[in-house]
Design a protein around this motif. Sequence first.
Motif, PDB file in Angstrom:
ATOM      1  N   GLY A 136       0.819  -1.208   0.000  1.00 34.24           N
ATOM      2  CA  GLY A 136       0.000   0.000   0.000  1.00 34.24           C
ATOM      3  C   GLY A 136       0.852   1.256   0.000  1.00 34.24           C
ATOM      4  O   GLY A 136       1.933   1.298   0.597  1.00 34.24           O
ATOM      5  N   ASN A 174       0.990   5.256   1.009  1.00 32.90           N
ATOM      6  CA  ASN A 174       0.380   6.246   1.887  1.00 32.90           C
ATOM      7  C   ASN A 174       1.101   7.585   1.742  1.00 32.90           C
ATOM      8  O   ASN A 174       2.294   7.620   1.435  1.00 32.90           O
ATOM      9  N   ALA A 210      -4.302  -2.405   1.589  1.00 26.82           N
ATOM     10  CA  ALA A 210      -4.980  -1.128   1.807  1.00 26.82           C
ATOM     11  C   ALA A 210      -5.548  -0.997   3.214  1.00 26.82           C
ATOM     12  O   ALA A 210      -6.235  -0.025   3.512  1.00 26.82           O
ATOM     13  N   PRO A 250      -4.456   3.145   6.745  1.00 25.96           N
ATOM     14  CA  PRO A 250      -5.764   3.811   6.644  1.00 25.96           C
ATOM     15  C   PRO A 250      -6.749   3.402   7.747  1.00 25.96           C
ATOM     16  O   PRO A 250      -7.340   4.271   8.403  1.00 25.96           O
ATOM     17  N   ALA A 267      -8.264   7.027   1.201  1.00 26.13           N
ATOM     18  CA  ALA A 267      -8.223   5.734   1.878  1.00 26.13           C
ATOM     19  C   ALA A 267      -8.586   5.837   3.359  1.00 26.13           C
ATOM     20  O   ALA A 267      -9.370   5.037   3.874  1.00 26.13           O
ATOM     21  N   PRO A 321     -11.905  -2.427   1.869  1.00 29.23           N
ATOM     22  CA  PRO A 321     -11.035  -1.423   1.244  1.00 29.23           C
ATOM     23  C   PRO A 321     -11.415  -1.155  -0.211  1.00 29.23           C
ATOM     24  O   PRO A 321     -11.833  -2.061  -0.937  1.00 29.23           O
ATOM     25  N   VAL A 366      -0.274   9.799  -5.086  1.00 34.17           N
ATOM     26  CA  VAL A 366      -0.932   9.832  -3.772  1.00 34.17           C
ATOM     27  C   VAL A 366      -0.847  11.210  -3.135  1.00 34.17           C
ATOM     28  O   VAL A 366      -1.702  11.585  -2.316  1.00 34.17           O
ATOM     29  N   LYS A 375      -7.622   3.764  -2.416  1.00 37.45           N
ATOM     30  CA  LYS A 375      -6.229   3.457  -2.108  1.00 37.45           C
ATOM     31  C   LYS A 375      -5.405   3.192  -3.364  1.00 37.45           C
ATOM     32  O   LYS A 375      -5.877   2.563  -4.320  1.00 37.45           O
TER      33      LYS A 375
END
Length: 329
Positions: free
Chosen positions: A46, A48, A129, A133, A161, A295, A313, A322
């Motif tokens: 994932g 972020n 994901a 989150p 997300a 997710p 992102v 996500k």
Amino acid sequence: MRNTSVKMMRAVLVRQFGGSDQMRVENLPIPTVGDKQVLIKVHSSGVNPVDTYVRAGQYKNLPNLPYTPGKDAAGLVHSVGPSVTRFKPGDRVFSSQTTQMGTLAEYACVDEPYVFPLGSSLTFDEGAAIGIPYFTAYRALLQKGLAKKGERVLIHGASGAVGLAAIQIAKNHGLYVVGTAGTKEGIELVLETGADAAFNHRDSKYIENLLEGEKFDIIVEMLSNVNLGHDLTLMKSRGRTIVVGCRGPVTINPRDLMGTESSIIGCALFAATPDEFKELSTQVVKGITDGWVKPVIDSVYDLEKAGEAHDAVINSKGAKGKLVVRVQE
């Protein structure tokens, strides 16, 4: 003479803090599993916003260089350390932990307390994901916001997300949820995820529209440098604004807090105590079993395009879930 017995893997390596162009796929030795660690064969990682802050060298806790980015992952347990009791090779798992060698790699070593059962109902992309989150959303709403059934919550930036996770958690705990998003598609997603109402935060009159309705017990704020001043006018008596995200300074009027005796509360997942982390992770894992952790995946990137995922992102003009890097099938 090269030691041909060392098994290698593909991984993203950052040798110098800076832009996403510093992220390059290299061949590295597969990590050796420690006594209380789990070696995960990573299928998906994932992405972020915090990953980009670390890569840019603009975060409180920075790894030593070089390092592999990534905190969240999902995949299969490859091997476990002698003292590991909760997992065995072949288990489907997800993980979330900051380490020197992160999850943008074909294998990742993670301490056992930060590895969790994924079960069979979610894909590896969905598993990647979950970590930051859902853990952040749970901490914001329940541990910092002390949310109670029947309260009203406003989620600013609800189509990302963390925002979507917050909607699911809030609805599961009996809250009335209002979300904001910046695009028509984002608003539709917020409503599909379970929000009771949604507003476009790019509409110049959306604050006026919010003020026309009942105010909020809790506000989950993803972009406090833009919204915090408005948030203080939207809280009920003893309301709580939980600051999850910020990209710069902001000017507020403390008088907006005084009359309602409302509060601004910071939220950072890394600040959770071991007991708090155990509580929030246990509840999210239960949510997987109970079926409300769902997710939403926006886009999937190959490992060679992880830098593009980092750019997306942080620069997205309208989040819709996500971003995930699929490391291997």
